[in-house]
Write a protein that holds these residues in place. Structure first.
Motif, PDB file in Angstrom:
ATOM      1  N   PRO A 245       0.955  -1.100   0.002  1.00  0.00           N
ATOM      2  CA  PRO A 245      -0.041  -0.029   0.034  1.00  0.00           C
ATOM      3  C   PRO A 245       1.009   1.338   0.071  1.00  0.00           C
ATOM      4  N   VAL A 246       0.331   2.285  -0.890  1.00  0.00           N
ATOM      5  CA  VAL A 246       1.214   3.322  -0.734  1.00  0.00           C
ATOM      6  C   VAL A 246       0.246   4.757  -0.609  1.00  0.00           C
ATOM      7  N   LEU A 247       0.687   5.449   0.280  1.00  0.00           N
ATOM      8  CA  LEU A 247      -0.221   6.539   0.808  1.00  0.00           C
ATOM      9  C   LEU A 247      -0.403   7.625  -0.426  1.00  0.00           C
ATOM     10  N   PRO A 248      -1.684   7.927  -0.540  1.00  0.00           N
ATOM     11  CA  PRO A 248      -1.959   8.974  -1.671  1.00  0.00           C
ATOM     12  C   PRO A 248      -0.924  10.121  -1.783  1.00  0.00           C
ATOM     13  N   ALA A 249      -0.331  10.476  -0.738  1.00  0.00           N
ATOM     14  CA  ALA A 249       0.331  11.885  -0.729  1.00  0.00           C
ATOM     15  C   ALA A 249       1.714  11.327  -1.301  1.00  0.00           C
ATOM     16  N   LEU A 250       2.209  10.126  -1.261  1.00  0.00           N
ATOM     17  CA  LEU A 250       3.448   9.704  -1.777  1.00  0.00           C
ATOM     18  C   LEU A 250       3.083   9.214  -3.118  1.00  0.00           C
ATOM     19  N   MET A 251       2.189   8.873  -3.782  1.00  0.00           N
ATOM     20  CA  MET A 251       1.792   8.218  -4.894  1.00  0.00           C
ATOM     21  C   MET A 251       2.707   8.945  -6.176  1.00  0.00           C
ATOM     22  N   GLU A 252       2.754  10.142  -6.186  1.00  0.00           N
ATOM     23  CA  GLU A 252       3.448  10.978  -7.334  1.00  0.00           C
ATOM     24  C   GLU A 252       4.800  10.619  -7.191  1.00  0.00           C
ATOM     25  N   ASP A 253       5.437  10.803  -5.944  1.00  0.00           N
ATOM     26  CA  ASP A 253       6.938  10.359  -5.839  1.00  0.00           C
ATOM     27  C   ASP A 253       7.258   8.757  -6.076  1.00  0.00           C
ATOM     28  N   VAL A 254       6.395   8.082  -5.591  1.00  0.00           N
ATOM     29  CA  VAL A 254       6.802   6.629  -5.785  1.00  0.00           C
ATOM     30  C   VAL A 254       6.625   6.385  -7.370  1.00  0.00           C
ATOM     31  N   ILE A 255       5.618   6.902  -8.174  1.00  0.00           N
ATOM     32  CA  ILE A 255       5.671   6.834  -9.758  1.00  0.00           C
ATOM     33  C   ILE A 255       6.920   7.312 -10.094  1.00  0.00           C
ATOM     34  N   LYS A 256       7.373   8.498  -9.676  1.00  0.00           N
ATOM     35  CA  LYS A 256       8.711   8.990 -10.338  1.00  0.00           C
ATOM     36  C   LYS A 256       9.734   8.125 -10.155  1.00  0.00           C
ATOM     37  N   VAL A 257      10.064   7.577  -8.680  1.00  0.00           N
ATOM     38  CA  VAL A 257      11.179   6.596  -8.681  1.00  0.00           C
ATOM     39  C   VAL A 257      10.876   5.320  -9.551  1.00  0.00           C
ATOM     40  N   LEU A 258       9.673   4.871  -9.704  1.00  0.00           N
ATOM     41  CA  LEU A 258       9.558   3.556 -10.390  1.00  0.00           C
ATOM     42  C   LEU A 258      10.045   4.059 -12.109  1.00  0.00           C
ATOM     43  N   CYS A 259       9.508   5.139 -12.596  1.00  0.00           N
ATOM     44  CA  CYS A 259       9.695   5.419 -13.970  1.00  0.00           C
ATOM     45  C   CYS A 259      11.237   5.706 -14.254  1.00  0.00           C
TER      46      CYS A 259
END
Length: 98
Positions: free
Chosen positions: A69-83
């Protein structure tokens, strides 16, 4: 047989003592039919000399774990790291069961 022995380059790095090199040559000479020398047979031994090895396995059952589970507030950062990881080749796209 001599050509095959030379092709093996048994003591290429001079790790073996002369007596050990002679012993290796003797073993290969005495059991020359145990080894297969054709390129298509590399990595195999004659069945007359070695028993067949059978590896017993069990049927694999697919399993699945829940996503982290990823907190909605961190979702953008997680997506950037994955990309970034995908662009660097560390991660790859997959449609496999795992």
């Amino acid at each position: 047989m001599k050509e095959c022995f030379k092709a093996l380059k048994i003591n290429k790095s001079k790790f073996l003592l002369p007596k050990e090199e002679k012993l290796t040559a003797w073993v290969l000479k005495m059991h020359k039919y145990a080894f297969l020398w054709a390129k298509s047979e590399i990595g195999q031994f004659q069945a007359d000399y070695f028993d067949l090895v059978i590896f017993l396995t069990v049927k694999h059952v697919l399993w699945q774990e829940w996503n982290i589970p990823v907190l909605p507030a961190l979702m953008e950062d997680v997506i950037k790291v994955l990309c970034t990881k995908v662009a660097a080749g560390t991660f790859k796209h997959s449609q496999s069961a795992y």
